[in-house]
Enzyme design. Structure first.
Site, PDB file in Angstrom:
ATOM      1  N   GLU A  69     -10.092   9.248 -52.307  1.00 49.24           N
ATOM      2  CA  GLU A  69     -10.515   8.504 -51.106  1.00 49.24           C
ATOM      3  C   GLU A  69     -12.007   8.704 -50.833  1.00 49.24           C
ATOM      4  OE1 GLU A  69      -7.870   8.480 -47.714  1.00 49.24           O
ATOM      5  OE2 GLU A  69      -9.554   8.575 -46.325  1.00 49.24           O
ATOM      6  N   ASP A  85      -8.549  15.837 -49.025  1.00 47.23           N
ATOM      7  CA  ASP A  85      -8.166  16.090 -47.632  1.00 47.23           C
ATOM      8  C   ASP A  85      -9.288  16.856 -46.920  1.00 47.23           C
ATOM      9  OD1 ASP A  85      -5.264  15.178 -47.893  1.00 47.23           O
ATOM     10  OD2 ASP A  85      -5.398  16.704 -49.451  1.00 47.23           O
TER      11      ASP A  85
HETATM   12  O1  TRH Z   1      -9.850  15.175 -54.913  1.00 45.42           O
HETATM   13  P1  TRH Z   1      -9.297  13.843 -54.618  1.00 45.42           P
HETATM   14  O2  TRH Z   1      -8.401  13.269 -55.603  1.00 45.42           O
HETATM   15  O3  TRH Z   1      -8.616  13.916 -53.247  1.00 45.42           O
HETATM   16  C1  TRH Z   1      -7.535  13.315 -52.659  1.00 45.42           C
HETATM   17  C2  TRH Z   1      -6.370  14.220 -52.628  1.00 45.42           C
HETATM   18  O4  TRH Z   1      -5.611  14.066 -53.778  1.00 45.42           O
HETATM   19  C3  TRH Z   1      -5.583  13.897 -51.413  1.00 45.42           C
HETATM   20  O5  TRH Z   1      -4.376  14.591 -51.359  1.00 45.42           O
HETATM   21  C4  TRH Z   1      -5.368  12.417 -51.318  1.00 45.42           C
HETATM   22  O6  TRH Z   1      -4.771  12.191 -50.130  1.00 45.42           O
HETATM   23  C5  TRH Z   1      -6.673  11.694 -51.365  1.00 45.42           C
HETATM   24  O7  TRH Z   1      -7.359  12.013 -52.544  1.00 45.42           O
HETATM   25  C6  TRH Z   1      -6.526  10.201 -51.285  1.00 45.42           C
HETATM   26  O8  TRH Z   1     -10.508  12.786 -54.418  1.00 45.42           O
HETATM   27  P2  TRH Z   1     -11.536  12.507 -53.223  1.00 45.42           P
HETATM   28  O9  TRH Z   1     -10.851  11.924 -52.041  1.00 45.42           O
HETATM   29  O10 TRH Z   1     -12.593  11.697 -53.807  1.00 45.42           O
HETATM   30  O11 TRH Z   1     -12.096  13.922 -52.809  1.00 45.42           O
HETATM   31  C7  TRH Z   1     -12.924  14.706 -53.590  1.00 45.42           C
HETATM   32  C8  TRH Z   1     -13.880  15.470 -52.712  1.00 45.42           C
HETATM   33  O12 TRH Z   1     -14.502  16.510 -53.434  1.00 45.42           O
HETATM   34  C9  TRH Z   1     -15.003  14.608 -52.154  1.00 45.42           C
HETATM   35  O13 TRH Z   1     -15.232  14.929 -50.801  1.00 45.42           O
HETATM   36  C10 TRH Z   1     -16.204  14.995 -52.964  1.00 45.42           C
HETATM   37  C11 TRH Z   1     -15.917  16.440 -53.228  1.00 45.42           C
HETATM   38  N1  TRH Z   1     -16.607  17.031 -54.363  1.00 45.42           N
HETATM   39  C12 TRH Z   1     -17.686  17.872 -54.131  1.00 45.42           C
HETATM   40  O14 TRH Z   1     -18.086  18.056 -52.975  1.00 45.42           O
HETATM   41  N2  TRH Z   1     -18.279  18.485 -55.188  1.00 45.42           N
HETATM   42  C13 TRH Z   1     -17.868  18.321 -56.468  1.00 45.42           C
HETATM   43  O15 TRH Z   1     -18.445  18.917 -57.387  1.00 45.42           O
HETATM   44  C14 TRH Z   1     -16.779  17.424 -56.696  1.00 45.42           C
HETATM   45  C15 TRH Z   1     -16.333  17.163 -58.109  1.00 45.42           C
HETATM   46  C16 TRH Z   1     -16.164  16.812 -55.637  1.00 45.42           C
END
Ligand code: TRH
Length: 369
Positions: A275, A23
């Protein structure tokens, strides 16, 4: 509208962190994408502290054009501070902004002045309803905001949707990326280490078939680059002496989003989720597998199939996704890195011919003002 030189508007983006990091990850990317186009953004988040690793310095104002503010979402007595109203209000993922906040951040437009625009940015999906619902109006029928209206804005994979977040210059950075020095700078094995064994980024939930994947012959000798939190815990549970004979794991700290992107660029296989990381895997142009966010009514099954259709996934990648995501109970099909990469590159080419989300958002807002 001339999108090369859009007028400077002020944007409020409200973000409720439901779980995990997507999010806020999406909202931060959106804020950065708008700021990169000269826009002024206030990002209201109920857990802004996550930005301390996702975008270090953000809370201290280190990013031009972006102001991060705490959103006391669950406190019914909290009112917004006295701030100049914005031009555009974005309610991310239907996060339900209290009427008093909407009224304060975005009072009704004065007659003869440009109209303020209130939008709900929806979740990403490749399902057909997205094209139907994108840019639909949603009037408020009752309560203190009756008579006001907001617009639905849907990200998506086709030209009839709002597109995907892609900051200006991203592909040039991707093309100029020097993998080996970057890997060494991160303390990660470069290509001289392991005789060409692949690097696998692990950013998933808890895939039941992870033990099978660890033993896939295509990943023999692989370096597993493991994100913190749920991926690290999932791998820890299934890592044993037999796996350690054929692969190496590297626990990663939380890194900034910009470095997370580079991790995906540097890996031959990206196991992504949610996402935002899915979108970034598409821009990376490497083989990837998506661990879709599971919904209890299994709505994610249709969502996954729609994405695989859009992706034009070869049979091996389709079958792999279905097993990886628990849609069918069957042995995990073998990994086919060359075919999956070819598919990812073709998908990226299609996407690059479409406008990105922030540009589309700007055009839409200008039409509605
Ligand atoms: O973390 P996610 O599973 O996020 C979500 C949430 O569950 C949310 O509620 C749901 O609606 C959505 O998915 C579909 O996965 P996502 O979307 O890939 O987000 C992870 C974020 O974290 C992404 O912007 C990358 C960031 N990130 C970093 O910046 N540094 C890191 O070291 C890591 C591991 C991730």
């Amino acid at each position: 509208m001339n999108c090369e030189h859009p007028p400077i508007l002020s944007w409020d983006i409200c973000c409720h962190v439901i779980d995990n990091w997507g999010d806020l990850g999406v909202c931060w990317r959106l804020a950065s994408n708008l700021a990169a186009r000269g826009q002024r953004v206030r990002l209201w988040a109920d857990q802004p502290e996550l930005l301390d690793w996702m975008a270090p310095g953000a809370r201290a104002g280190a990013f031009v054009g972006i102001e991060v503010r705490h959103w006391p979402r669950t406190d019914p007595t909290a009112l917004p501070p006295a701030l100049p109203p914005g031009d555009v209000l974005i309610e991310a993922f239907g996060c339900e902004i209290a009427p008093a906040w909407v009224a304060a951040l975005q009072p009704e437009s004065a007659p003869g002045k440009p109209r303020r625009v209130w939008l709900n940015l929806e979740y990403l999906s490749a399902e057909p309803y997205v094209e139907r619902c994108h840019q639909l109006a949603s009037p408020v029928m009752s309560g203190p905001l009756a008579g006001r209206g907001k617009w639905f804005f849907y990200p998506g994979f086709t030209p009839a949707t709002g597109g995907l977040l892609r900051e200006p210059g991203l592909m040039a950075q991707r093309a100029a990326f020097e993998r080996e020095p970057w890997l060494r700078g991160q303390g990660l094995p470069d290509s001289t280490d392991g005789g060409g064994a692949p690097r696998v980024t692990l950013f998933c939930y808890e895939p039941a078939r992870l033990p099978e994947l660890l033993r896939d012959p295509a990943l023999d000798g692989a370096h597993w680059l493991v994100a913190p939190g749920r991926p690290a815990a999932a791998l820890e549970r299934v890592w044993d002496a037999s796996v350690a004979l054929r692969a190496q794991r590297h626990a990663l700290p939380h890194v900034a989003q910009t470095e997370f992107d580079r991790l995906l660029w540097a890996s031959e296989l990206n196991l992504v989720r949610g996402e935002d990381s899915l979108v970034r895997a598409l821009w990376a142009g490497q083989a990837f597998v998506w661990h879709i966010y599971p919904q209890h009514d299994d709505a994610h099954h249709l969502k996954l199939e729609a994405f695989l259709d859009w992706l034009d996934a070869p049979p091996s990648l389709r079958a792999f996704h279905r097993v990886w995501n628990g849609l069918i109970d069957a042995p995990l099909p073998p990994v086919d890195l060359p075919a999956w990469r070819t598919c990812a590159l073709a998908a990226r080419d299609r996407l690059l011919r479409q406008d990105d989300l922030a540009s589309q958002l700007l055009s839409f807002v200008m039409k509605k003002r």
